[in-house]
Write a protein that holds these residues in place. Structure first.
Motif, PDB file in Angstrom:
ATOM      1  N   ALA A   1      20.194   2.709   8.953  1.00 44.25           N
ATOM      2  CA  ALA A   1      19.270   1.859   9.708  1.00 44.25           C
ATOM      3  C   ALA A   1      18.639   0.862   8.745  1.00 44.25           C
ATOM      4  N   THR A   2      18.239  -0.270   9.279  1.00 44.98           N
ATOM      5  CA  THR A   2      17.616  -1.319   8.473  1.00 44.98           C
ATOM      6  C   THR A   2      16.118  -1.373   8.780  1.00 44.98           C
ATOM      7  N   VAL A   3      15.323  -1.507   7.723  1.00 44.54           N
ATOM      8  CA  VAL A   3      13.870  -1.551   7.892  1.00 44.54           C
ATOM      9  C   VAL A   3      13.295  -2.586   6.928  1.00 44.54           C
ATOM     10  N   ASN A   4      12.284  -3.313   7.377  1.00 48.22           N
ATOM     11  CA  ASN A   4      11.605  -4.295   6.535  1.00 48.22           C
ATOM     12  C   ASN A   4      10.379  -3.652   5.896  1.00 48.22           C
ATOM     13  N   LEU A   5      10.417  -3.499   4.582  1.00 50.96           N
ATOM     14  CA  LEU A   5       9.298  -2.901   3.849  1.00 50.96           C
ATOM     15  C   LEU A   5       8.373  -4.003   3.349  1.00 50.96           C
ATOM     16  N   PRO A   6       7.068  -3.847   3.532  1.00 50.51           N
ATOM     17  CA  PRO A   6       6.127  -4.821   2.963  1.00 50.51           C
ATOM     18  C   PRO A   6       6.328  -4.950   1.458  1.00 50.51           C
ATOM     19  N   GLY A   7       6.266  -6.174   0.976  1.00 54.55           N
ATOM     20  CA  GLY A   7       6.593  -6.427  -0.424  1.00 54.55           C
ATOM     21  C   GLY A   7       5.731  -5.671  -1.410  1.00 54.55           C
ATOM     22  N   SER A   8       4.435  -5.560  -1.139  1.00 52.53           N
ATOM     23  CA  SER A   8       3.560  -4.871  -2.090  1.00 52.53           C
ATOM     24  C   SER A   8       3.883  -3.390  -2.173  1.00 52.53           C
ATOM     25  N   PHE A   9       4.285  -2.779  -1.047  1.00 52.81           N
ATOM     26  CA  PHE A   9       4.715  -1.379  -1.094  1.00 52.81           C
ATOM     27  C   PHE A   9       6.028  -1.257  -1.858  1.00 52.81           C
ATOM     28  N   ALA A  10       6.960  -2.207  -1.663  1.00 50.25           N
ATOM     29  CA  ALA A  10       8.226  -2.173  -2.393  1.00 50.25           C
ATOM     30  C   ALA A  10       7.978  -2.284  -3.892  1.00 50.25           C
ATOM     31  N   ASP A  11       7.031  -3.101  -4.282  1.00 48.69           N
ATOM     32  CA  ASP A  11       6.704  -3.233  -5.704  1.00 48.69           C
ATOM     33  C   ASP A  11       6.116  -1.933  -6.235  1.00 48.69           C
TER      34      ASP A  11
ATOM     35  N   ALA B   1      19.266   2.108   4.857  1.00 45.95           N
ATOM     36  CA  ALA B   1      19.257   3.462   4.319  1.00 45.95           C
ATOM     37  C   ALA B   1      19.686   4.476   5.370  1.00 45.95           C
ATOM     38  N   THR B   2      20.103   5.639   4.891  1.00 51.62           N
ATOM     39  CA  THR B   2      20.462   6.751   5.766  1.00 51.62           C
ATOM     40  C   THR B   2      19.201   7.505   6.187  1.00 51.62           C
ATOM     41  N   ALA B   3      19.347   8.423   7.119  1.00 55.06           N
ATOM     42  CA  ALA B   3      18.198   9.184   7.611  1.00 55.06           C
ATOM     43  C   ALA B   3      17.490   9.958   6.499  1.00 55.06           C
TER      44      ALA B   3
ATOM     45  N   ALA C   1      12.356   3.927  12.303  1.00 59.25           N
ATOM     46  CA  ALA C   1      13.772   3.673  12.010  1.00 59.25           C
ATOM     47  C   ALA C   1      14.568   4.972  11.978  1.00 59.25           C
ATOM     48  N   ARG C   2      13.967   5.989  11.386  1.00 57.45           N
ATOM     49  CA  ARG C   2      14.670   7.271  11.339  1.00 57.45           C
ATOM     50  C   ARG C   2      14.800   7.864  12.754  1.00 57.45           C
ATOM     51  N   THR C   3      13.777   7.728  13.552  1.00 49.59           N
ATOM     52  CA  THR C   3      13.830   8.238  14.931  1.00 49.59           C
ATOM     53  C   THR C   3      14.947   7.540  15.711  1.00 49.59           C
ATOM     54  N   ARG C   4      15.047   6.215  15.575  1.00 48.05           N
ATOM     55  CA  ARG C   4      16.117   5.485  16.259  1.00 48.05           C
ATOM     56  C   ARG C   4      17.491   5.930  15.778  1.00 48.05           C
ATOM     57  N   LEU C   5      17.596   6.175  14.509  1.00 44.75           N
ATOM     58  CA  LEU C   5      18.889   6.557  13.916  1.00 44.75           C
ATOM     59  C   LEU C   5      19.348   7.924  14.418  1.00 44.75           C
ATOM     60  N   GLU C   6      18.416   8.817  14.622  1.00 47.05           N
ATOM     61  CA  GLU C   6      18.765  10.193  14.990  1.00 47.05           C
ATOM     62  C   GLU C   6      18.733  10.424  16.490  1.00 47.05           C
ATOM     63  N   SER C   7      18.356   9.436  17.246  1.00 47.71           N
ATOM     64  CA  SER C   7      18.273   9.617  18.708  1.00 47.71           C
ATOM     65  C   SER C   7      19.655   9.442  19.355  1.00 47.71           C
TER      66      SER C   7
ATOM     67  N   ARG D   1       0.961   2.135   4.561  1.00 48.38           N
ATOM     68  CA  ARG D   1       0.736   2.653   5.910  1.00 48.38           C
ATOM     69  C   ARG D   1       1.714   1.986   6.895  1.00 48.38           C
ATOM     70  N   THR D   2       1.857   0.673   6.788  1.00 51.00           N
ATOM     71  CA  THR D   2       2.797  -0.051   7.649  1.00 51.00           C
ATOM     72  C   THR D   2       4.234   0.397   7.387  1.00 51.00           C
ATOM     73  N   ALA D   3       4.580   0.554   6.103  1.00 52.32           N
ATOM     74  CA  ALA D   3       5.935   0.970   5.739  1.00 52.32           C
ATOM     75  C   ALA D   3       6.254   2.343   6.318  1.00 52.32           C
ATOM     76  N   ARG D   4       5.280   3.269   6.246  1.00 57.25           N
ATOM     77  CA  ARG D   4       5.518   4.616   6.764  1.00 57.25           C
ATOM     78  C   ARG D   4       5.810   4.578   8.258  1.00 57.25           C
ATOM     79  N   LEU D   5       5.047   3.809   9.019  1.00 61.10           N
ATOM     80  CA  LEU D   5       5.277   3.718  10.459  1.00 61.10           C
ATOM     81  C   LEU D   5       6.673   3.160  10.753  1.00 61.10           C
ATOM     82  N   ARG D   6       7.077   2.155  10.001  1.00 59.91           N
ATOM     83  CA  ARG D   6       8.383   1.544  10.218  1.00 59.91           C
ATOM     84  C   ARG D   6       9.519   2.506   9.811  1.00 59.91           C
ATOM     85  N   LEU D   7       9.326   3.217   8.743  1.00 62.24           N
ATOM     86  CA  LEU D   7      10.348   4.164   8.264  1.00 62.24           C
ATOM     87  C   LEU D   7      10.544   5.307   9.255  1.00 62.24           C
TER      88      LEU D   7
END
Length: 223
Positions: free
Chosen positions: A126-136, A176-178, A217-223, A208-214
């Motif tokens: 699944a593809t997810v957009n991570l906020p840049g500051s969290f990625a850093d 990323a994978t599940a 994304a995992r829920t969609r991938l496993e549904s 916090r935003t990244a966690r919600l998106r992750l």
């Protein structure tokens, strides 16, 4: 049918199958008994494992009988229905023995091809957009952890995202994978739990935003 090669010109195969003497015009090689009706199917099947190689089938007490057997083998008739046009047969008379030789050699026969390599089925991502500051923050944190096999897939996904220049302004697009999504969500939760004093307000909110998106994304991938 391909042109038959005289048995005398063919070298014996390296290995023998039980009850199937490799073709060799040697007087002291006793012919095996001719296959019975009960085991002719197994014999025809065994020949398929050695395409192009001649084998001594057996011997008949007279020439017409031997020729009838070779005809039946090549036509798949007269009790030899498990053989047919894909098989070739010849007779040779030696010391009063009317020997019968047979091989599996269809017109379309070629050297056997190697079986295609088996590949493991593709793992869904699944593809997810991570906020840049969290990625850093994540990049620095993973470097501080040092060698950790459990994080190798996370490092690989993050490195691939940077390598393919998938950071667009404030976001880093990561595929990323599940299991990787789950681990990233755990790391995001850790970042949030560290508190504002340790990470700064912007990074904590980005986590916090990244966690919600992750998680989504995992829920969609496993549904």
């Amino acid at each position: 049918m391909t042109q038959q090669t005289r048995p005398a010109d063919i070298a014996p195969p390296a290995q023998e199958r039980p009850g199937m003497t490799p073709i060799a015009l040697v007087p002291d090689v006793a012919p095996p008994p001719l296959p019975t009706l009960a085991n002719r199917h197994a014999y025809a099947t065994a020949l398929r494992a050695h395409p192009g190689q001649w084998f001594l089938l057996g011997a008949h007490d007279n020439a017409p009988g031997a020729r009838n057997i070779t005809w039946g083998i090549q036509k798949g008739d007269h009790g030899w229905q498990h053989f047919g046009p894909d098989y070739q047969a010849q007779t040779h008379t030696m010391f009063g023995q009317h020997r019968i030789y047979v091989r599996y050699a269809p017109d379309t026969w070629q050297e056997p091809e190697q079986e295609p390599e088996q590949h493991a089925p593709a793992v869904p991502t699944a593809t997810v957009n991570l906020p840049g500051s969290f990625a850093d923050w994540l990049t620095v944190t993973l470097a501080d952890f040092g060698p950790a096999p459990s994080l190798d897939d996370v490092r690989a996904a993050l490195a691939a995202a940077y390598r393919t220049n998938r950071r667009h302004g404030y976001f880093l697009t990561l595929e990323a994978t599940a299991p990787v999504l789950e681990m990233l969500a755990v790391l995001a939760a850790d970042c949030v739990n560290l508190g504002r004093s340790a990470t700064g307000h912007n990074t904590r909110e980005a986590a916090r935003t990244a966690r919600l998106r992750l998680v989504a994304a995992r829920t969609r991938l496993e549904s």
